[in-house]
Design a protein around this motif. Sequence first.
Motif, PDB file in Angstrom:
ATOM      1  N   LEU A 146      46.249  38.571  55.890  1.00 47.71           N
ATOM      2  CA  LEU A 146      45.791  38.065  54.487  1.00 47.71           C
ATOM      3  C   LEU A 146      46.560  38.592  53.145  1.00 47.71           C
ATOM      4  O   LEU A 146      47.167  39.650  53.607  1.00 47.71           O
ATOM      5  CB  LEU A 146      44.268  38.607  54.177  1.00 47.71           C
ATOM      6  CG  LEU A 146      43.186  37.722  54.875  1.00 47.71           C
ATOM      7  CD1 LEU A 146      42.007  38.848  54.790  1.00 47.71           C
ATOM      8  CD2 LEU A 146      43.070  36.440  54.424  1.00 47.71           C
ATOM      9  N   ALA A 147      47.082  37.762  52.182  1.00 52.45           N
ATOM     10  CA  ALA A 147      47.532  38.386  51.068  1.00 52.45           C
ATOM     11  C   ALA A 147      46.903  39.285  50.584  1.00 52.45           C
ATOM     12  O   ALA A 147      45.498  39.403  50.783  1.00 52.45           O
ATOM     13  CB  ALA A 147      48.151  37.233  50.216  1.00 52.45           C
ATOM     14  N   LEU A 204      41.503  41.283  48.205  1.00 53.37           N
ATOM     15  CA  LEU A 204      40.694  41.826  47.112  1.00 53.37           C
ATOM     16  C   LEU A 204      39.494  40.802  46.872  1.00 53.37           C
ATOM     17  O   LEU A 204      38.525  41.214  46.485  1.00 53.37           O
ATOM     18  CB  LEU A 204      41.644  42.015  45.706  1.00 53.37           C
ATOM     19  CG  LEU A 204      42.651  43.110  45.775  1.00 53.37           C
ATOM     20  CD1 LEU A 204      43.389  42.965  44.509  1.00 53.37           C
ATOM     21  CD2 LEU A 204      42.092  44.474  46.178  1.00 53.37           C
ATOM     22  N   ALA A 205      39.719  39.473  47.103  1.00 50.83           N
ATOM     23  CA  ALA A 205      38.696  38.497  46.714  1.00 50.83           C
ATOM     24  C   ALA A 205      37.683  38.871  47.514  1.00 50.83           C
ATOM     25  O   ALA A 205      36.587  38.576  47.266  1.00 50.83           O
ATOM     26  CB  ALA A 205      39.447  37.002  46.704  1.00 50.83           C
ATOM     27  N   VAL A 232      38.935  36.225  40.205  1.00 54.91           N
ATOM     28  CA  VAL A 232      38.476  35.815  41.580  1.00 54.91           C
ATOM     29  C   VAL A 232      38.723  37.367  42.413  1.00 54.91           C
ATOM     30  O   VAL A 232      38.101  37.736  43.272  1.00 54.91           O
ATOM     31  CB  VAL A 232      39.227  34.783  42.177  1.00 54.91           C
ATOM     32  CG1 VAL A 232      39.175  34.789  43.673  1.00 54.91           C
ATOM     33  CG2 VAL A 232      39.016  33.684  41.440  1.00 54.91           C
ATOM     34  N   SER A 233      40.115  37.886  42.048  1.00 54.06           N
ATOM     35  CA  SER A 233      40.811  39.197  42.500  1.00 54.06           C
ATOM     36  C   SER A 233      41.219  39.708  41.441  1.00 54.06           C
ATOM     37  O   SER A 233      41.610  39.491  40.685  1.00 54.06           O
ATOM     38  CB  SER A 233      41.486  39.025  43.777  1.00 54.06           C
ATOM     39  OG  SER A 233      42.719  38.121  43.093  1.00 54.06           O
ATOM     40  N   TYR A 247      45.760  38.084  33.432  1.00 55.25           N
ATOM     41  CA  TYR A 247      45.418  38.209  34.906  1.00 55.25           C
ATOM     42  C   TYR A 247      46.351  38.696  35.832  1.00 55.25           C
ATOM     43  O   TYR A 247      47.612  38.619  35.888  1.00 55.25           O
ATOM     44  CB  TYR A 247      45.130  36.876  35.255  1.00 55.25           C
ATOM     45  CG  TYR A 247      44.696  36.556  36.679  1.00 55.25           C
ATOM     46  CD1 TYR A 247      43.641  37.268  37.365  1.00 55.25           C
ATOM     47  CD2 TYR A 247      44.836  35.582  37.465  1.00 55.25           C
ATOM     48  CE1 TYR A 247      42.914  37.127  38.678  1.00 55.25           C
ATOM     49  CE2 TYR A 247      44.533  35.200  38.948  1.00 55.25           C
ATOM     50  CZ  TYR A 247      43.551  35.807  39.427  1.00 55.25           C
ATOM     51  OH  TYR A 247      42.992  35.932  40.693  1.00 55.25           O
ATOM     52  N   GLN A 248      45.891  39.817  36.571  1.00 57.67           N
ATOM     53  CA  GLN A 248      46.866  40.392  37.674  1.00 57.67           C
ATOM     54  C   GLN A 248      45.943  40.428  38.858  1.00 57.67           C
ATOM     55  O   GLN A 248      45.099  40.985  39.209  1.00 57.67           O
ATOM     56  CB  GLN A 248      47.107  41.857  37.324  1.00 57.67           C
ATOM     57  CG  GLN A 248      47.793  42.647  38.216  1.00 57.67           C
ATOM     58  CD  GLN A 248      48.981  41.804  38.985  1.00 57.67           C
ATOM     59  OE1 GLN A 248      48.908  41.324  40.016  1.00 57.67           O
ATOM     60  NE2 GLN A 248      50.264  41.776  38.594  1.00 57.67           N
ATOM     61  N   PRO A 249      46.295  39.494  39.599  1.00 61.56           N
ATOM     62  CA  PRO A 249      45.451  39.094  40.877  1.00 61.56           C
ATOM     63  C   PRO A 249      45.534  40.040  42.095  1.00 61.56           C
ATOM     64  O   PRO A 249      44.897  40.060  42.805  1.00 61.56           O
ATOM     65  CB  PRO A 249      45.958  37.511  41.448  1.00 61.56           C
ATOM     66  CG  PRO A 249      47.257  37.517  41.041  1.00 61.56           C
ATOM     67  CD  PRO A 249      47.363  38.471  39.529  1.00 61.56           C
TER      68      PRO A 249
END
Length: 470
Positions: free
Chosen positions: A2-3, A8-9, A26-27, A49-51
């Motif tokens: 998983l990325a 995190l999501a 979302v994450s 945003y910083q996913p």
Amino acid sequence: MLANEDLLALMSYDDKWQLAYHQMPVSGWMNDPNGSIQVDGTYHLYYQYQPNSANGGATHWGHKTSTDLVHFCDEPIFLSPDQAFDRDGVYSGSAIQVGDDIHYFYTGNVKEAGFHDYTFSGRQQNVIHVVSPDGYQINQREVVIPHKDFPDEFTDHIRDPKLFQHEDYFYMILGGRLRTNKGAILLYRSTNLSDWTYRGYFLSGDDDQGYMWECPDTFTVDGQDVLMFSPQGVIGDRYHFQNTHNAGYLLGQFDWEKEQFDVQSPFYELDQGFDFYAPQSFVDEQGRRIMWAWFGLPDISPEYSNPTVAYGWQHAMTLPRQLFYEEGQLKQRVVSDYQKLRAHHQQILACKDSQGKLAGQVYELEIKGENIRDLSLDLRQDTKISYHADSQEFVLAHGPSGCGRRKRCLKLKQLDHLHIYSDWSSLEIFINDGQQVMSTRVYPDKGQDTIHLQTDSPCDIDLWDLKSSK
Ligand code: FRU
């Protein structure tokens, strides 16, 4: 494998503090609202945003869309820091529709070697222009004001372009920090959105108005000209400017001859709770002036630790609020569209003590009285709201579920109306029909559903459970 952002999501999915009807990432990390606009019926909310990290980093523009301002879809990231002119962050900015195209302006942040956040230099802040036919695709991306062209009397802190139009010109305002350590707003003018001429200060601040002004926005609402911004470094007292950084507005008048804002009021805070910053407004297709803000703060005080970080996300947006100019001030009320989330309704008339009668976690609560003299309201786990007419003090106090934050007070001459929106980890408290507002994140345990009102004056109470908008 998983990325990281997917991990995190997944983590955030398990979090009991996930918000039911507020916009959250979302994450990872979310901060300022950017480029909000409605086009052909669709609302677009872009945001810092910083996913990949709940603690921030180089920001992107995340993107959510909605047709009713309540239910949102997550769209692919709109802008990423992938160019030489924005490699350390696609910082905040705004949108304007001209003809069929949507034009976006943002600050491209570049940190040079030896950069340090608390020095005045070592960063470039370029103004970038983006053209999109529909709010999703990008056709063109150009630097319109390179960092080196900013006036010398400014430090390297100049950012957050907000666009507006007047007669034959497009105008851009930007927030800045002068070398004298005062805040100021720069004004640029253009006829074609690509070539910009510096016109001077739209407004500059005094010593007691902070060292840096972020996220300026200016507009007319109900016939009144307003200038809104987020000053850093304003010294507070018991009733004002209690957060590390604050957000507020001035009333005044646009002076188009001088191209300046003529100030006619003190600087009023927009929200006196713990979490509200970098508001940005737009006009929707119904002509409503709507404001979003970051439901959080930069450089938060060390005693606060946000427990959602352990679940892979941090921060959110406030509810969208419609702005009104009434009785000589701005008032804020949650857009009426959110009434569609109302579910089970309970009403108690002429109530002085609601002990055992009401309970809830995700709800809208309205309390109406007449000249209430004494009020105490216990909510969720250990949050208390109180008002005493003798001291004219309205207080929001957290217990342990405030995760380190304790108390905010404001001065209030009269109390007639409270309107509270509670989500799994947030409260937004609108006082006297949106005359004053207190917004706060809060982290009660699941099942903590106390709603206990005690007052000397009989009040009518309406409580609606709210459905999730997900
Ligand atoms: C406000 C702010 C803006 C900047 C952005 C970076 O919160 O500091 O001035 O453009 O956040 O994320």
